[in-house]
Design a protein around this motif. Structure first.
Motif, PDB file in Angstrom:
ATOM      1  N   PHE A   1       0.846  -1.191   0.000  1.00  0.00           N
ATOM      2  CA  PHE A   1       0.000   0.000   0.000  1.00  0.00           C
ATOM      3  C   PHE A   1       0.886   1.248   0.000  1.00  0.00           C
ATOM      4  N   PRO A   2       0.467   2.311  -0.687  1.00  0.00           N
ATOM      5  CA  PRO A   2       1.278   3.534  -0.744  1.00  0.00           C
ATOM      6  C   PRO A   2       1.125   4.397   0.513  1.00  0.00           C
ATOM      7  N   VAL A   3       1.430   3.810   1.658  1.00  0.00           N
ATOM      8  CA  VAL A   3       1.267   4.494   2.941  1.00  0.00           C
ATOM      9  C   VAL A   3       2.358   5.556   3.099  1.00  0.00           C
ATOM     10  N   THR A   4       1.957   6.716   3.591  1.00  0.00           N
ATOM     11  CA  THR A   4       2.919   7.795   3.809  1.00  0.00           C
ATOM     12  C   THR A   4       2.992   8.202   5.270  1.00  0.00           C
ATOM     13  N   LYS A   5       1.965   7.869   6.041  1.00  0.00           N
ATOM     14  CA  LYS A   5       1.955   8.283   7.447  1.00  0.00           C
ATOM     15  C   LYS A   5       0.962   7.430   8.219  1.00  0.00           C
ATOM     16  N   VAL A   6       1.337   7.094   9.446  1.00  0.00           N
ATOM     17  CA  VAL A   6       0.426   6.425  10.379  1.00  0.00           C
ATOM     18  C   VAL A   6       0.454   7.221  11.681  1.00  0.00           C
ATOM     19  N   SER A   7      -0.727   7.533  12.183  1.00  0.00           N
ATOM     20  CA  SER A   7      -0.861   8.204  13.482  1.00  0.00           C
ATOM     21  C   SER A   7      -1.640   7.296  14.415  1.00  0.00           C
ATOM     22  N   VAL A   8      -1.193   7.232  15.654  1.00  0.00           N
ATOM     23  CA  VAL A   8      -1.890   6.470  16.687  1.00  0.00           C
ATOM     24  C   VAL A   8      -2.338   7.451  17.756  1.00  0.00           C
ATOM     25  N   TRP A   9      -3.649   7.500  17.958  1.00  0.00           N
ATOM     26  CA  TRP A   9      -4.250   8.352  18.986  1.00  0.00           C
ATOM     27  C   TRP A   9      -4.457   7.501  20.231  1.00  0.00           C
ATOM     28  N   GLU A  10      -3.666   7.763  21.279  1.00  0.00           N
ATOM     29  CA  GLU A  10      -3.815   7.055  22.553  1.00  0.00           C
ATOM     30  C   GLU A  10      -5.036   7.551  23.316  1.00  0.00           C
ATOM     31  N   THR A  11      -5.288   8.815  23.195  1.00  0.00           N
ATOM     32  CA  THR A  11      -6.444   9.462  23.824  1.00  0.00           C
ATOM     33  C   THR A  11      -7.036  10.419  22.799  1.00  0.00           C
TER      34      THR A  11
END
Length: 134
Positions: A114-124
């Motif tokens: 997949f052409p992924v450029t960014k992953v963000s994880v929201w803990e809260t």
């Protein structure tokens, strides 16, 4: 450049050894992950990627690997006790921070083509960490 973002949710537990605050205690999060894909051209369906495809690929792995799992550093002293009790654990070489999770998910999605450029994880609702290679 075209860009899409797929949001997925999962729950996990962890603790951050040697953290000066309350994160040094075992605790859990109801996390949200944002997976951003980019492409200069659209596919034959006029999309960067079908949202269902990224949901199936990343969502299945997240559910099997991370969801309702306790992530602990390999040197965590509570590890043997939880292993003996038969708890579900993911033992990692790095501290199991949101930054670590963002990179872990990024690498998995990227390896899937997949052409992924960014992953963000929201803990809260108010705190997130992101990973992108550049």
């Amino acid at each position: 450049m075209y860009r899409i973002t797929k949001n997925l949710s999962f729950c996990y537990g962890h603790r951050l050894m040697n953290h000066p605050g309350k994160c040094r205690h075992l605790h859990g999060h109801s996390a949200r992950v944002e997976i951003t894909l980019e492409s200069e051209q659209l596919n034959e369906q006029g999309m960067v990627c079908d949202f269902a495809d990224i949901k199936q690929f990343a969502g299945q792995w997240i559910n099997e690997t991370l969801d309702h799992n306790m992530l602990l550093h390999k040197n965590d002293p509570v590890l043997p006790l939880l292993q003996e009790a038969g708890e579900r654990l993911m033992v990692v070489d790095e501290h199991p921070t949101a930054e670590f999770l963002a990179k872990l998910i990024y690498n998995y999605v990227s390896k899937g083509g997949f052409p992924v450029t960014k992953v963000s994880v929201w803990e809260t609702d108010s705190s997130s960490a992101s990973y992108s290679p550049a």
